[in-house]
Design a protein around this motif. Structure first.
Motif, PDB file in Angstrom:
ATOM      1  N   LYS A   1       0.833  -1.215   0.000  1.00  0.00           N
ATOM      2  CA  LYS A   1       0.000   0.000   0.000  1.00  0.00           C
ATOM      3  C   LYS A   1       0.867   1.264   0.000  1.00  0.00           C
ATOM      4  O   LYS A   1       0.576   2.240   0.696  1.00  0.00           O
ATOM      5  CB  LYS A   1      -0.958  -0.007   1.190  1.00  0.00           C
ATOM      6  CG  LYS A   1      -1.987  -1.129   1.126  1.00  0.00           C
ATOM      7  CD  LYS A   1      -2.933  -1.099   2.312  1.00  0.00           C
ATOM      8  CE  LYS A   1      -4.076  -2.089   2.148  1.00  0.00           C
ATOM      9  NZ  LYS A   1      -3.657  -3.473   1.997  1.00  0.00           N
ATOM     10  N   ASP A   2       1.928   1.215  -0.784  1.00  0.00           N
ATOM     11  CA  ASP A   2       2.863   2.342  -0.876  1.00  0.00           C
ATOM     12  C   ASP A   2       2.412   3.237  -2.027  1.00  0.00           C
ATOM     13  O   ASP A   2       2.903   3.144  -3.148  1.00  0.00           O
ATOM     14  CB  ASP A   2       4.279   1.809  -1.105  1.00  0.00           C
ATOM     15  CG  ASP A   2       5.339   2.895  -0.980  1.00  0.00           C
ATOM     16  OD1 ASP A   2       4.982   4.023  -0.592  1.00  0.00           O
ATOM     17  OD2 ASP A   2       6.514   2.612  -1.266  1.00  0.00           O
ATOM     18  N   ILE A   3       1.442   4.107  -1.732  1.00  0.00           N
ATOM     19  CA  ILE A   3       0.784   4.916  -2.756  1.00  0.00           C
ATOM     20  C   ILE A   3       0.852   6.386  -2.353  1.00  0.00           C
ATOM     21  O   ILE A   3       0.778   6.727  -1.172  1.00  0.00           O
ATOM     22  CB  ILE A   3      -0.704   4.508  -2.902  1.00  0.00           C
ATOM     23  CG1 ILE A   3      -0.821   3.058  -3.366  1.00  0.00           C
ATOM     24  CG2 ILE A   3      -1.433   5.422  -3.874  1.00  0.00           C
ATOM     25  CD1 ILE A   3      -0.499   2.840  -4.815  1.00  0.00           C
ATOM     26  N   THR A   4       0.973   7.243  -3.348  1.00  0.00           N
ATOM     27  CA  THR A   4       0.897   8.677  -3.092  1.00  0.00           C
ATOM     28  C   THR A   4      -0.133   9.294  -4.031  1.00  0.00           C
ATOM     29  O   THR A   4      -0.373   8.779  -5.127  1.00  0.00           O
ATOM     30  CB  THR A   4       2.276   9.348  -3.263  1.00  0.00           C
ATOM     31  OG1 THR A   4       2.206  10.702  -2.835  1.00  0.00           O
ATOM     32  CG2 THR A   4       2.758   9.298  -4.695  1.00  0.00           C
ATOM     33  N   PHE A   5      -0.754  10.397  -3.585  1.00  0.00           N
ATOM     34  CA  PHE A   5      -1.859  11.013  -4.319  1.00  0.00           C
ATOM     35  C   PHE A   5      -1.577  12.486  -4.595  1.00  0.00           C
ATOM     36  O   PHE A   5      -0.875  13.151  -3.839  1.00  0.00           O
ATOM     37  CB  PHE A   5      -3.162  10.931  -3.506  1.00  0.00           C
ATOM     38  CG  PHE A   5      -3.613   9.537  -3.174  1.00  0.00           C
ATOM     39  CD1 PHE A   5      -4.449   8.845  -4.033  1.00  0.00           C
ATOM     40  CD2 PHE A   5      -3.213   8.923  -1.997  1.00  0.00           C
ATOM     41  CE1 PHE A   5      -4.874   7.562  -3.725  1.00  0.00           C
ATOM     42  CE2 PHE A   5      -3.632   7.640  -1.679  1.00  0.00           C
ATOM     43  CZ  PHE A   5      -4.464   6.959  -2.548  1.00  0.00           C
ATOM     44  N   ARG A   6      -2.180  12.998  -5.674  1.00  0.00           N
ATOM     45  CA  ARG A   6      -2.199  14.428  -5.953  1.00  0.00           C
ATOM     46  C   ARG A   6      -3.557  14.780  -6.559  1.00  0.00           C
ATOM     47  O   ARG A   6      -4.206  13.938  -7.195  1.00  0.00           O
ATOM     48  CB  ARG A   6      -1.097  14.839  -6.943  1.00  0.00           C
ATOM     49  CG  ARG A   6       0.321  14.614  -6.469  1.00  0.00           C
ATOM     50  CD  ARG A   6       0.727  15.505  -5.310  1.00  0.00           C
ATOM     51  NE  ARG A   6       2.136  15.330  -4.967  1.00  0.00           N
ATOM     52  CZ  ARG A   6       2.617  14.389  -4.163  1.00  0.00           C
ATOM     53  NH1 ARG A   6       1.790  13.501  -3.615  1.00  0.00           N
ATOM     54  NH2 ARG A   6       3.907  14.312  -3.906  1.00  0.00           N
ATOM     55  N   LEU A   7      -3.961  16.026  -6.386  1.00  0.00           N
ATOM     56  CA  LEU A   7      -5.176  16.493  -7.040  1.00  0.00           C
ATOM     57  C   LEU A   7      -4.993  16.450  -8.550  1.00  0.00           C
ATOM     58  O   LEU A   7      -3.927  16.783  -9.069  1.00  0.00           O
ATOM     59  CB  LEU A   7      -5.488  17.928  -6.619  1.00  0.00           C
ATOM     60  CG  LEU A   7      -5.921  18.167  -5.171  1.00  0.00           C
ATOM     61  CD1 LEU A   7      -6.007  19.669  -4.914  1.00  0.00           C
ATOM     62  CD2 LEU A   7      -7.255  17.509  -4.883  1.00  0.00           C
ATOM     63  N   ALA A   8      -6.044  16.037  -9.243  1.00  0.00           N
ATOM     64  CA  ALA A   8      -6.028  16.056 -10.702  1.00  0.00           C
ATOM     65  C   ALA A   8      -6.813  17.280 -11.195  1.00  0.00           C
ATOM     66  O   ALA A   8      -7.814  17.648 -10.578  1.00  0.00           O
ATOM     67  CB  ALA A   8      -6.658  14.777 -11.244  1.00  0.00           C
ATOM     68  N   PRO A   9      -6.353  17.905 -12.288  1.00  0.00           N
ATOM     69  CA  PRO A   9      -5.192  17.518 -13.084  1.00  0.00           C
ATOM     70  C   PRO A   9      -3.882  17.893 -12.395  1.00  0.00           C
ATOM     71  O   PRO A   9      -3.799  18.925 -11.736  1.00  0.00           O
ATOM     72  CB  PRO A   9      -5.376  18.309 -14.378  1.00  0.00           C
ATOM     73  CG  PRO A   9      -6.174  19.513 -13.979  1.00  0.00           C
ATOM     74  CD  PRO A   9      -7.084  19.051 -12.882  1.00  0.00           C
TER      75      PRO A   9
END
Length: 709
Positions: free
Chosen positions: A152-160
């Motif tokens: 579960k090594d995940i990173t997120f950013r707002l799109a776009p």
């Protein structure tokens, strides 16, 4: 791009017509092709013989997968065969996949078997997108294949996402070193991977009905990044949040609420112990100079002020109405506020969504929308705005003016803010309760305090963000000018459950909050104490001009702990140049240690502290100082403190302005010394090697996010 969008729209229209919720793999390939997302060569076979022919033409080995709108998780259904090496294997695999699919779901509509070029080598990663209830469209990146479920090594950013956002994601996972190549492996092509992330984020932004998208695995090599599998889920009923109000409109309304010419207290009372009585007393005793209008159905006068039966009877202008009446009467009184054209309502009463009465809250929200009344609360303690001497609250009156604006979703946290501010002599420009956030929320406050000349830092406690995207966009803008500190409660599952029962909050995935805060330039506090200390300390420190941090300590043990804290807070211990090492050695005993930390040892007189700190401030290669003081009879605490303040002032007069923090170890006298240092621009803490470095680290985080470093 218009032709590309047309191709995607055609696919999505077909999916909608079929009343499906997902795309088949071949449809996913068309979508990827339209947006320039690299995928392998492939074809769809309707028979075993055709599968063999396609595979032979493509070249072995190949991967074969079921194509069915009714089977989303192909591996689980036994619908995938990898490493097919011959035509005979292709025919056999075709029949095996078909049989497995029918066994998995007998009534599944099967459109064929996908034959796909088999990729090999490189690092398996995942690029995807989710739709969050608060933040909307997010793009995700992490290790792919089976590792995504395990690690579960995940990173997120707002799109776009921008190219810079995408590149930061590659460094945002714990296993980021794997992307650089380990044990002789080749590093991935960062530009190619970032390009895939950007294109996925644009795709889901252009087509909001795409609520989930997985490219897993994406094989990332030194040459390219190719998505081996595509999964796309749609929801044609999904509606993005409406755009937030224009900033100018928010500021205009908030300015009238926070700086009113007239305040009405609905439910004002002459009886001690009543909330309406406390609000009246705080307005009067706090020194508010505007008009005060008590509203009461029977009273003629309350605490020396003429009372009115309704706000509609008040002859003057009312900018803010403070409600101190039971929840069931709020909607009716709010209608009268609307008819009086009052722009803001401060709703102290509880008994709404947080108490299992969402219908009451929905009713007041509708009234607010109808009459264009901005609602603060309900279920709050009110607010303070010290530049106007305004205490629109039933809590303790407060008049210590400063430049930090703080808000909380909880009344208890609000009282902690008041108590700490008073005790630490911090002073505030504002303290605001938000409670259930039926209308006004954190991004409204950000918009107001952004332009407020009385505020130079904004610190917020929240249990959820009603509109996370609006908050993130506001925070990204505001944090370029003023530090924004946030304490997000409900980080754990237990905390999230408590938040839900407290204010009806939906705490959400904390990893998403973590990453979006980072993307928006927000300084995240991990505890209430951190929130308060950052609010107090960050504005005190000048902005550093570089990353080199130096520790000067009178105790080796403190130096070790301070060094650990430097690393923990993302700071950089300066590598000591030989000439600077030699310069420090002139001032410390032979058994001391230069390097970094500079250990002057505990038995040294005040002049040793003075000389070493002067050197640290004067050398332009050093950008920030951390002082570790050890209480001795040779250099008593207040002697140390006064000397450091004198040195700071002397060096600032010569143009050497750098952030300095201090940790003091010793008997109780160090408490007075720490307070003296703090009041003179050096954030200092007795008995802690962590807090001073955390404050310095927060200043650095803001400076980096604001582009000042």
């Amino acid at each position: 791009m218009s032709n590309s969008k047309d191709a995607v729209r055609k696919i999505l229209d077909a999916v909608r017509a079929d009343k499906r919720t997902s795309l088949t793999a071949p449809e996913g390939k068309v979508v990827c092709d339209a947006y320039g997302i690299p995928v392998p060569k492939e074809g769809v076979a309707k028979s075993a013989a055709e599968a063999a022919r396609i595979a032979t033409d493509m070249g072995f080995p190949v991967v074969m997968k079921i194509v069915s709108p009714d089977i989303l998780h192909k591996t689980e259904a036994g619908g995938v065969v990898v490493g097919v090496k011959s035509a005979a294997d292709a025919e056999k695999s075709y029949e095996t996949i078909l049989a497995n699919a029918k066994k998995y779901k007998a009534d599944a509509k099967i459109e064929g078997i996908q034959v796909q070029q088999m990729l090999g080598g490189g690092t398996e990663v995942i690029v995807g997108s989710i739709t969050d209830g608060s933040f909307g469209k997010l793009v995700a990146f992490g290790l792919g294949g089976v590792l995504v479920e395990i690690l579960k090594d995940i990173t997120f950013r707002l799109a776009p996402a921008t190219k810079d956002d995408a590149l930061s994601m590659l460094d945002g996972i714990q296993a980021h070193e794997m992307l650089k190549g380990v044990r002789g492996g080749e590093p991935v092509n960062r530009e190619a991977l970032a390009d895939v992330i950007v294109k996925v984020s644009q795709l889901v932004s252009d087509f909001p009905e795409i609520v989930e998208l997985d490219l897993n695995p994406v094989f990332a090599t030194s040459k390219n990044a190719i998505a081996a599998d595509v999964r796309i889920v749609v929801d044609f009923d999904y509606k993005p949040r409406p755009a937030p109000r224009p900033t100018e409109e928010i500021v205009a309304a908030m300015s009238r609420i926070m700086q009113p010419k007239g305040v009405a207290v609905i439910g004002a009372s002459a009886e001690d112990g009543k909330i309406g009585n406390s609000v009246m007393k705080n307005l009067i005793n706090g020194g508010y100079k505007g008009e005060i209008y008590p509203i009461h159905p029977k009273a003629e006068e309350i605490l020396g002020y003429k009372a009115y039966k309704s706000v509609k009877d008040v002859p003057g202008v009312i900018d803010t109405a403070v409600f101190a009446i039971p929840a069931k009467f709020v909607a009716g009184a709010l209608v009268e506020c609307g008819e009086k054209k009052i722009p803001g309502a401060v709703l102290i009463p509880s008994g709404f969504a947080e108490a299992g009465a969402p219908e009451l809250q929905a009713e007041i929200v509708e009234v607010g929308k109808k009459y264009n009344i901005r609602l603060m609360g309900p279920n709050i303690y009110g607010f303070y705005y010290t530049p106007a001497n305004l205490c629109a609250t039933f809590c303790t009156a407060y008049d210590v003016k400063g430049h930090a604006a703080l808000s909380s979703q909880s009344g208890g946290i609000g009282m902690a803010i008041i108590g700490f501010s008073r005790s630490a002599k911090m002073g505030v420009s504002a303290i605001v309760g938000l409670g259930n956030k039926s209308d006004i929320d954190e991004d409204d406050l950000l918009a107001f305090f952004e332009q407020d000349p009385n505020t130079n830092l904004i610190a917020q406690h929240c249990e959820d963000l009603k509109d996370g995207r609006a908050f993130a966009e506001a925070a990204k803008r505001v944090s370029k000018k003023k530090p924004v500190v946030v304490l997000k409660a409900g980080r754990t599952s237990a905390g999230a459950k408590a938040a839900s029962s407290h204010t009806g909050a939906l705490a959400g995935n904390d990893k998403i909050y973590e990453d979006v805060f980072k993307q928006s330039g927000v300084i995240r506090a991990r505890s209430l104490r951190q929130l308060l200390e950052f609010a107090r300390g960050v504005p005190v420190l000048p902005t550093p001009k570089g990353e080199n941090v130096l520790i000067i300590t009178g105790a080796g043990g403190s130096g070790v702990l301070l060094s650990d804290s430097v690393v923990d807070n993302g700071l950089s211990l300066m590598q000591m140049p030989p000439d600077l090492d030699a310069a420090f050695r002139k001032f410390i005993p032979p058994f001391g240690a230069a390097g970094n930390p500079v250990d002057i040892t505990g038995g040294e007189p005040p002049i040793t502290y003075v000389n070493t700190v002067k050197l640290g401030l004067s050398d332009e290669r050093i950008h920030a100082l951390i002082l570790g003081y050890w209480h001795t009879i040779v250099t008593p605490p207040m002697v140390f403190a006064r000397n450091m303040v004198e040195v700071k002032k002397e060096m600032e007069a010569k143009g050497f302005v750098k952030p300095i923090v201090a940790s003091l170890a010793g008997d109780v006298e160090v408490e007075e010394a720490a307070e003296y240092l703090y009041q003179n621009g050096i954030p200092a803490y007795a008995y802690s090697t962590e807090l001073p470095v955390e404050v310095l680290g927060a200043k650095y985080k803001w400076a980096r996010g604001a582009g000042l470093l």
